[in-house]
Design a protein around this motif. Structure first.
Motif, short mmCIF file in Angstrom:
data_model
loop_
_atom_site.label_atom_id
_atom_site.label_comp_id
_atom_site.label_asym_id
_atom_site.label_seq_id
_atom_site.Cartn_x
_atom_site.Cartn_y
_atom_site.Cartn_z
N GLY A 198 0.79 -1.22 0.00
CA GLY A 198 0.00 0.00 0.00
C GLY A 198 0.82 1.28 0.00
O GLY A 198 0.27 2.38 -0.06
N ARG A 199 2.16 1.16 0.03
CA ARG A 199 3.01 2.34 0.12
C ARG A 199 3.21 3.03 -1.24
O ARG A 199 3.66 4.16 -1.29
CB ARG A 199 4.40 1.96 0.65
N PHE A 200 2.89 2.35 -2.34
CA PHE A 200 3.22 2.89 -3.65
C PHE A 200 1.98 3.21 -4.47
O PHE A 200 2.01 3.16 -5.70
CB PHE A 200 4.11 1.89 -4.40
N PHE A 201 0.93 3.58 -3.78
CA PHE A 201 -0.28 4.00 -4.51
C PHE A 201 0.06 5.22 -5.39
O PHE A 201 0.74 6.14 -4.96
CB PHE A 201 -1.39 4.37 -3.53
N MET A 202 -0.44 5.22 -6.61
CA MET A 202 -0.13 6.30 -7.53
C MET A 202 -1.39 6.75 -8.27
O MET A 202 -2.14 5.93 -8.79
CB MET A 202 0.91 5.86 -8.56
N GLU A 203 -1.62 8.03 -8.29
CA GLU A 203 -2.68 8.63 -9.11
C GLU A 203 -2.01 9.29 -10.32
O GLU A 203 -0.79 9.40 -10.39
CB GLU A 203 -3.46 9.65 -8.26
N HIS A 204 -2.81 9.69 -11.29
CA HIS A 204 -2.30 10.40 -12.46
C HIS A 204 -2.68 11.88 -12.34
O HIS A 204 -3.78 12.27 -12.71
CB HIS A 204 -2.91 9.83 -13.74
N PRO A 205 -1.78 12.71 -11.84
CA PRO A 205 -2.10 14.14 -11.77
C PRO A 205 -2.32 14.70 -13.17
O PRO A 205 -1.60 14.36 -14.11
CB PRO A 205 -0.85 14.74 -11.12
N HIS A 206 -3.32 15.56 -13.31
CA HIS A 206 -3.63 16.18 -14.59
C HIS A 206 -3.52 17.69 -14.45
O HIS A 206 -3.84 18.25 -13.41
CB HIS A 206 -5.05 15.83 -15.04
N LEU A 207 -3.06 18.34 -15.50
CA LEU A 207 -3.01 19.80 -15.48
C LEU A 207 -3.20 20.33 -16.89
O LEU A 207 -2.91 19.66 -17.88
CB LEU A 207 -1.67 20.28 -14.91
N TRP A 208 -3.76 21.54 -16.96
CA TRP A 208 -3.90 22.24 -18.23
C TRP A 208 -2.57 22.94 -18.50
O TRP A 208 -2.19 23.85 -17.77
CB TRP A 208 -5.04 23.25 -18.16
N SER A 209 -1.87 22.53 -19.53
CA SER A 209 -0.50 22.99 -19.68
C SER A 209 -0.33 24.13 -20.67
O SER A 209 0.74 24.70 -20.76
CB SER A 209 0.39 21.82 -20.13
N GLY A 210 -1.35 24.50 -21.43
CA GLY A 210 -1.18 25.63 -22.33
C GLY A 210 -1.99 25.50 -23.59
O GLY A 210 -2.70 24.52 -23.81
N VAL A 211 -1.88 26.50 -24.44
CA VAL A 211 -2.59 26.54 -25.72
C VAL A 211 -1.58 26.79 -26.83
O VAL A 211 -0.72 27.66 -26.72
CB VAL A 211 -3.66 27.65 -25.73
N PHE A 212 -1.69 26.01 -27.88
CA PHE A 212 -0.80 26.13 -29.03
C PHE A 212 -1.58 26.68 -30.23
O PHE A 212 -2.62 26.13 -30.60
CB PHE A 212 -0.23 24.75 -29.37
N TYR A 213 -1.08 27.76 -30.81
CA TYR A 213 -1.71 28.36 -31.99
C TYR A 213 -0.81 28.13 -33.20
O TYR A 213 0.25 28.76 -33.33
CB TYR A 213 -1.92 29.87 -31.78
N PRO A 214 -1.19 27.22 -34.10
CA PRO A 214 -0.34 26.96 -35.27
C PRO A 214 -0.35 28.13 -36.23
O PRO A 214 -1.32 28.88 -36.30
CB PRO A 214 -1.00 25.72 -35.89
N SER A 215 0.72 28.31 -36.97
CA SER A 215 0.81 29.40 -37.94
C SER A 215 -0.09 29.17 -39.13
O SER A 215 -0.48 30.12 -39.83
CB SER A 215 2.26 29.56 -38.41
N ASN A 216 -0.46 27.91 -39.37
CA ASN A 216 -1.32 27.57 -40.51
C ASN A 216 -2.45 26.68 -40.01
O ASN A 216 -2.21 25.65 -39.39
CB ASN A 216 -0.51 26.85 -41.59
N ALA A 217 -3.70 27.12 -40.29
CA ALA A 217 -4.87 26.36 -39.81
C ALA A 217 -4.95 24.96 -40.39
O ALA A 217 -5.64 24.09 -39.85
CB ALA A 217 -6.15 27.13 -40.11
#
Length: 275
Positions: A198-217
């Motif tokens: 039980g010592r190594f329980f692991m969750e998957h932390p999630h975060l909003w890391s940013g927004v990417f705007y490509p130069s070409n749609a």
């Protein structure tokens, strides 16, 4: 980080937590699915920046079981590489291959909640007991074999289940709990000689890391691999991840990115996932 209430992480129903599987998508109404992938080779290795790391065997030992699991989930073949799935050559290429793409497959909820329920109901050599809670494992006098499991019904009736073999398949929370509760003959609980259960329980932390705007749609026309789509009736989706070389150099445990397109022309790195 705070964790979910325990009532939200388990389902006391046939099929277990598969009852809560659900994946949403902007491009497909895929519904009750679970996202699946295999572990990477580095996950089994001893890493000097990860305490207690290193498995007693390599990934190759699990491959036959992975292959069987694909059949149990009723999904595609045991392939999670872009070479197999990326027929339209849509994989994003990054400099020096520091960021790479891995494929997820998706399994259906009803395989476990409906199809296997029907199969087990009609099996002559299997009995399923619902509304029954396992309380404790009982081991023999040499503490090297489980003899029986004590269970109870909602009314408090106790049941003793005897067998030659037992499989603990209750998940990352309930497996350690029942092992620790089974301390009648072994003081610290079954398998807990080193105080690590039980010592190594692991969750998957999630975060909003940013927004990417490509130069070409037109970029979005080439990013379908990173949205849920179907290949040979199997839902798949690509994710971006750091290469194993980058993980080792930066002493990082793991990192993956799921991206989702927005109508305003940005590509949001929707979920940055550590594991």
């Amino acid at each position: 980080m705070s964790y979910y209430d325990l009532e939200e992480t388990r389902d006391r129903a046939f099929g277990g937590t598969s009852n809560s599987w659900r994946v949403s998508s902007e491009s497909h109404n895929v519904g009750n699915l679970v996202r699946l992938s295999d572990l990477d080779a580095i996950d089994f290795e001893k890493r000097d920046w990860v305490p207690y790391s290193g498995w007693p065997f390599s990934k190759s030992e699990l491959i036959p079981y992975y292959e069987r699991a694909q059949e149990v989930f009723n999904i595609g073949p045991y392939r999670y590489d872009t070479e197999f799935w990326d027929r339209d050559k849509l994989e994003l290429k990054f400099k020096d291959r520091k960021v790479r793409t891995k494929i997820f497959q998706f399994g259906r909820k009803d395989v476990f909640t409906d199809e296997y329920r029907y199969e087990l109901k009609n099996a002559e050599n299997i009995k399923v007991y619902l509304n029954t809670t396992a309380l404790k494992l009982k081991i023999n006098e040499y503490s090297n074999r489980i003899n029986s499991i004590t269970a109870t019904t909602p009314t408090g009736k106790r049941i003793e289940v005897n067998s030659q073999h037992f499989i603990l398949a209750m998940g990352g929370l309930e497996n350690p709990r029942i092992m620790l509760l089974s301390n009648g003959r072994v003081k610290n609980g079954i398998g807990n000689q080193h105080d690590l259960v039980g010592r190594f329980f692991m969750e998957h932390p999630h975060l909003w890391s940013g927004v990417f705007y490509p130069s070409n749609a037109s970029f979005f026309d080439k990013s379908d691999l990173y949205r849920i789509q179907f290949r040979d009736n199997t839902p798949i989706m690509g994710k971006l991840r750091l290469s194993q070389e980058v993980l080792k150099r930066g002493k990082i445990v793991k990192y993956g990115d799921f991206s989702s397109p927005f109508a305003n022309g940005g590509l949001q790195a929707a979920v940055a996932r550590h594991s």
